[in-house]
Motif scaffolding. Structure first.
Motif, PDB file in Angstrom:
ATOM      1  N   SER A  31       0.856  -1.183   0.000  1.00  0.00           N
ATOM      2  CA  SER A  31       0.000   0.000   0.000  1.00  0.00           C
ATOM      3  C   SER A  31       0.891   1.231   0.000  1.00  0.00           C
ATOM      4  O   SER A  31       1.984   1.226   0.550  1.00  0.00           O
ATOM      5  N   VAL A  32       0.407   2.275  -0.663  1.00  0.00           N
ATOM      6  CA  VAL A  32       1.189   3.504  -0.753  1.00  0.00           C
ATOM      7  C   VAL A  32       1.387   4.116   0.635  1.00  0.00           C
ATOM      8  O   VAL A  32       2.440   4.674   0.932  1.00  0.00           O
ATOM      9  N   VAL A  33       0.381   3.961   1.483  1.00  0.00           N
ATOM     10  CA  VAL A  33       0.504   4.500   2.847  1.00  0.00           C
ATOM     11  C   VAL A  33       1.666   3.828   3.571  1.00  0.00           C
ATOM     12  O   VAL A  33       2.472   4.480   4.233  1.00  0.00           O
ATOM     13  N   GLU A  34       1.770   2.511   3.404  1.00  0.00           N
ATOM     14  CA  GLU A  34       2.868   1.785   4.053  1.00  0.00           C
ATOM     15  C   GLU A  34       4.212   2.223   3.474  1.00  0.00           C
ATOM     16  O   GLU A  34       5.184   2.451   4.195  1.00  0.00           O
ATOM     17  N   LEU A  35       4.253   2.352   2.157  1.00  0.00           N
ATOM     18  CA  LEU A  35       5.489   2.789   1.507  1.00  0.00           C
ATOM     19  C   LEU A  35       5.929   4.156   2.019  1.00  0.00           C
ATOM     20  O   LEU A  35       7.094   4.360   2.373  1.00  0.00           O
ATOM     21  N   LEU A  36       4.972   5.105   2.108  1.00  0.00           N
ATOM     22  CA  LEU A  36       5.326   6.452   2.564  1.00  0.00           C
ATOM     23  C   LEU A  36       5.829   6.425   4.002  1.00  0.00           C
ATOM     24  O   LEU A  36       6.773   7.128   4.354  1.00  0.00           O
ATOM     25  N   ALA A  37       5.198   5.587   4.819  1.00  0.00           N
ATOM     26  CA  ALA A  37       5.629   5.483   6.222  1.00  0.00           C
ATOM     27  C   ALA A  37       7.062   4.954   6.287  1.00  0.00           C
ATOM     28  O   ALA A  37       7.896   5.449   7.053  1.00  0.00           O
ATOM     29  N   ARG A  38       7.351   3.951   5.474  1.00  0.00           N
ATOM     30  CA  ARG A  38       8.698   3.383   5.431  1.00  0.00           C
ATOM     31  C   ARG A  38       9.732   4.423   4.987  1.00  0.00           C
ATOM     32  O   ARG A  38      10.802   4.577   5.563  1.00  0.00           O
ATOM     33  N   VAL A  39       9.380   5.130   3.899  1.00  0.00           N
ATOM     34  CA  VAL A  39      10.286   6.144   3.347  1.00  0.00           C
ATOM     35  C   VAL A  39      10.589   7.204   4.402  1.00  0.00           C
ATOM     36  O   VAL A  39      11.737   7.583   4.623  1.00  0.00           O
ATOM     37  N   ARG A  40       9.532   7.632   5.087  1.00  0.00           N
ATOM     38  CA  ARG A  40       9.687   8.678   6.102  1.00  0.00           C
ATOM     39  C   ARG A  40      10.585   8.196   7.230  1.00  0.00           C
ATOM     40  O   ARG A  40      11.477   8.900   7.685  1.00  0.00           O
ATOM     41  N   ALA A  41      10.338   6.963   7.662  1.00  0.00           N
ATOM     42  CA  ALA A  41      11.139   6.413   8.767  1.00  0.00           C
ATOM     43  C   ALA A  41      12.612   6.313   8.371  1.00  0.00           C
ATOM     44  O   ALA A  41      13.502   6.680   9.144  1.00  0.00           O
ATOM     45  N   HIS A  42      12.881   5.855   7.152  1.00  0.00           N
ATOM     46  CA  HIS A  42      14.272   5.721   6.701  1.00  0.00           C
ATOM     47  C   HIS A  42      14.954   7.083   6.609  1.00  0.00           C
ATOM     48  O   HIS A  42      16.093   7.244   7.019  1.00  0.00           O
ATOM     49  N   LEU A  43      14.226   8.055   6.050  1.00  0.00           N
ATOM     50  CA  LEU A  43      14.837   9.367   5.867  1.00  0.00           C
ATOM     51  C   LEU A  43      15.106  10.023   7.215  1.00  0.00           C
ATOM     52  O   LEU A  43      16.113  10.697   7.391  1.00  0.00           O
ATOM     53  N   ARG A  44      14.216   9.799   8.143  1.00  0.00           N
ATOM     54  CA  ARG A  44      14.417  10.397   9.457  1.00  0.00           C
ATOM     55  C   ARG A  44      15.644   9.771  10.121  1.00  0.00           C
ATOM     56  O   ARG A  44      16.490  10.458  10.671  1.00  0.00           O
ATOM     57  N   ARG A  45      15.740   8.439  10.020  1.00  0.00           N
ATOM     58  CA  ARG A  45      16.861   7.734  10.633  1.00  0.00           C
ATOM     59  C   ARG A  45      18.184   8.171   9.997  1.00  0.00           C
ATOM     60  O   ARG A  45      19.184   8.318  10.658  1.00  0.00           O
ATOM     61  N   SER A  46      18.154   8.365   8.670  1.00  0.00           N
ATOM     62  CA  SER A  46      19.408   8.703   7.984  1.00  0.00           C
ATOM     63  C   SER A  46      19.699  10.199   8.073  1.00  0.00           C
ATOM     64  O   SER A  46      20.701  10.666   7.559  1.00  0.00           O
ATOM     65  N   GLY A  47      18.784  10.949   8.693  1.00  0.00           N
ATOM     66  CA  GLY A  47      19.050  12.372   8.913  1.00  0.00           C
ATOM     67  C   GLY A  47      18.823  13.242   7.696  1.00  0.00           C
ATOM     68  O   GLY A  47      19.233  14.389   7.669  1.00  0.00           O
ATOM     69  N   SER A  48      18.165  12.708   6.664  1.00  0.00           N
ATOM     70  CA  SER A  48      17.935  13.501   5.461  1.00  0.00           C
ATOM     71  C   SER A  48      16.714  14.390   5.594  1.00  0.00           C
ATOM     72  O   SER A  48      16.432  15.199   4.736  1.00  0.00           O
ATOM     73  N   GLU A  49      15.987  14.194   6.655  1.00  0.00           N
ATOM     74  CA  GLU A  49      14.781  14.988   6.826  1.00  0.00           C
ATOM     75  C   GLU A  49      14.848  15.704   8.171  1.00  0.00           C
ATOM     76  O   GLU A  49      15.407  15.189   9.118  1.00  0.00           O
ATOM     77  N   GLY A  50      14.257  16.867   8.231  1.00  0.00           N
ATOM     78  CA  GLY A  50      14.273  17.654   9.458  1.00  0.00           C
ATOM     79  C   GLY A  50      13.600  16.916  10.592  1.00  0.00           C
ATOM     80  O   GLY A  50      13.160  15.793  10.441  1.00  0.00           O
ATOM     81  N   SER A  51      13.451  17.560  11.731  1.00  0.00           N
ATOM     82  CA  SER A  51      12.981  16.848  12.912  1.00  0.00           C
ATOM     83  C   SER A  51      11.499  16.528  12.863  1.00  0.00           C
ATOM     84  O   SER A  51      10.932  16.099  13.850  1.00  0.00           O
ATOM     85  N   GLY A  52      10.857  16.768  11.719  1.00  0.00           N
ATOM     86  CA  GLY A  52       9.564  16.141  11.506  1.00  0.00           C
ATOM     87  C   GLY A  52       8.325  16.950  11.793  1.00  0.00           C
ATOM     88  O   GLY A  52       7.266  16.395  11.956  1.00  0.00           O
ATOM     89  N   ASN A  53       8.430  18.291  11.855  1.00  0.00           N
ATOM     90  CA  ASN A  53       7.222  19.064  12.048  1.00  0.00           C
ATOM     91  C   ASN A  53       6.333  19.023  10.813  1.00  0.00           C
ATOM     92  O   ASN A  53       5.161  19.331  10.890  1.00  0.00           O
ATOM     93  N   ASP A  54       6.915  18.622   9.657  1.00  0.00           N
ATOM     94  CA  ASP A  54       6.120  18.504   8.447  1.00  0.00           C
ATOM     95  C   ASP A  54       5.166  17.318   8.554  1.00  0.00           C
ATOM     96  O   ASP A  54       4.332  17.105   7.715  1.00  0.00           O
ATOM     97  N   ASP A  55       5.308  16.533   9.605  1.00  0.00           N
ATOM     98  CA  ASP A  55       4.406  15.422   9.833  1.00  0.00           C
ATOM     99  C   ASP A  55       3.119  15.877  10.499  1.00  0.00           C
ATOM    100  O   ASP A  55       2.219  15.093  10.708  1.00  0.00           O
ATOM    101  N   VAL A  56       3.070  17.142  10.882  1.00  0.00           N
ATOM    102  CA  VAL A  56       1.883  17.666  11.535  1.00  0.00           C
ATOM    103  C   VAL A  56       1.249  18.699  10.629  1.00  0.00           C
ATOM    104  O   VAL A  56       1.903  19.648  10.203  1.00  0.00           O
ATOM    105  N   SER A  57      -0.024  18.491  10.260  1.00  0.00           N
ATOM    106  CA  SER A  57      -0.689  19.549   9.507  1.00  0.00           C
ATOM    107  C   SER A  57      -1.849  20.099  10.311  1.00  0.00           C
ATOM    108  O   SER A  57      -2.539  19.372  11.027  1.00  0.00           O
ATOM    109  N   VAL A  58      -2.017  21.401  10.194  1.00  0.00           N
ATOM    110  CA  VAL A  58      -3.079  22.086  10.915  1.00  0.00           C
ATOM    111  C   VAL A  58      -4.027  22.675   9.885  1.00  0.00           C
ATOM    112  O   VAL A  58      -3.619  23.453   9.026  1.00  0.00           O
TER     113      VAL A  58
END
Ligand code: CA
Length: 240
Positions: A105-132
């Motif tokens: 599922s694309v949702v699973e893929l996106l979750a995996r991608v996000r987790a990998h990028l966060r672990r590898s430090g390619s993504e900021g500390s993750g406030n983009d994960d919160v939308s208001v």
């Protein structure tokens, strides 16, 4: 912002990955064969590679080894239609960090991608994960939707659906796209289940909004039905 290289010869899967990753805020380069993928990897130095193992020109495992040599710190996720354990093991031995077997599922893929990028430090500390959106806050990593601080008790698919709609507020999203992104890219069954989930998602959001102990007015986004097409998430009107 992270750069994802998609190496996939199947036009349907490639287009779905490109649009889902783009909607999730990643830059995407999509290549359909191994040799152009290697050129892109050399030129653009992606943070993460999604690599289909069954490519038209070169064996996927060979590409995987070459990508690993070129990109020492990038994350490589192998996509394989083959469920044989041997392909997964060979992929990992060839330098891949992770694998997904099709159909995923694309949702699973996106979750995996996000987790990998966060672990590898390619993504900021993750406030983009919160939308208001008005009074509605969606925290994707915590899988929590709140209205004026009160959590909406959403089921997994309802939450995924809300996340998908909230990625593109104000944009019409077709039934097929929603089914593909939230359920499965290889979904061929009835889309009735989509309507059922939209109805219960609306109901749960309304119940929380009605019960929220607010002193001021609430602005809760609404899911608008587009007959013959799909749905759109719109900014709601403030309640009195
Ligand atoms: Ca393929």
């Amino acid at each position: 912002m992270s750069l994802v290289l998609v190496v996939e010869d199947d036009p349907t899967i490639g287009a779905a990955l490109e649009s889902a990753l783009g909607a999730a805020g990643h830059s995407v380069i999509w290549k359909r064969d191994g040799s152009t993928a290697l050129e892109s990897a050399r030129a653009a130095a992606p943070d993460l590679v999604l690599l289909d193992l069954g490519l038209p020109d070169v064996d996927g495992l060979t590409i995987c080894r070459e990508l690993r040599m070129l990109l020492s710190s990038a994350v490589i996720v192998v996509l394989t239609a083959r469920r044989e354990q041997i392909d997964i093991v060979s992929g990992l031995e060839s330098g891949a960090d992770d694998y997904l077997t099709k159909p995923f599922s694309v949702v699973e893929l996106l979750a995996r991608v996000r987790a990998h990028l966060r672990r590898s430090g390619s993504e900021g500390s993750g406030n983009d994960d919160v939308s208001v959106l008005g009074s509605l806050t969606i925290d994707v990593s915590a899988r929590r939707a709140t209205i004026d601080g009160v959590e909406a008790p959403l089921r997994a698919r309802e939450f995924d659906l809300l996340v998908r709609l909230s990625r593109q507020p104000g944009v019409a999203i077709s039934r097929e796209e929603l089914m593909a992104d939230v359920w499965d890219e290889n979904w061929f069954g009835s889309t009735k289940t989509l309507d059922v989930h939209v109805a219960s998602l609306r109901r749960r959001l309304r119940e929380v909004a009605d019960g929220a102990p607010t002193s001021g007015s609430l602005t809760v986004p609404v899911i608008t039905t587009l007959r013959g097409h799909g749905y759109r998430l719109d900014a709601g009107r403030p309640t009195v």
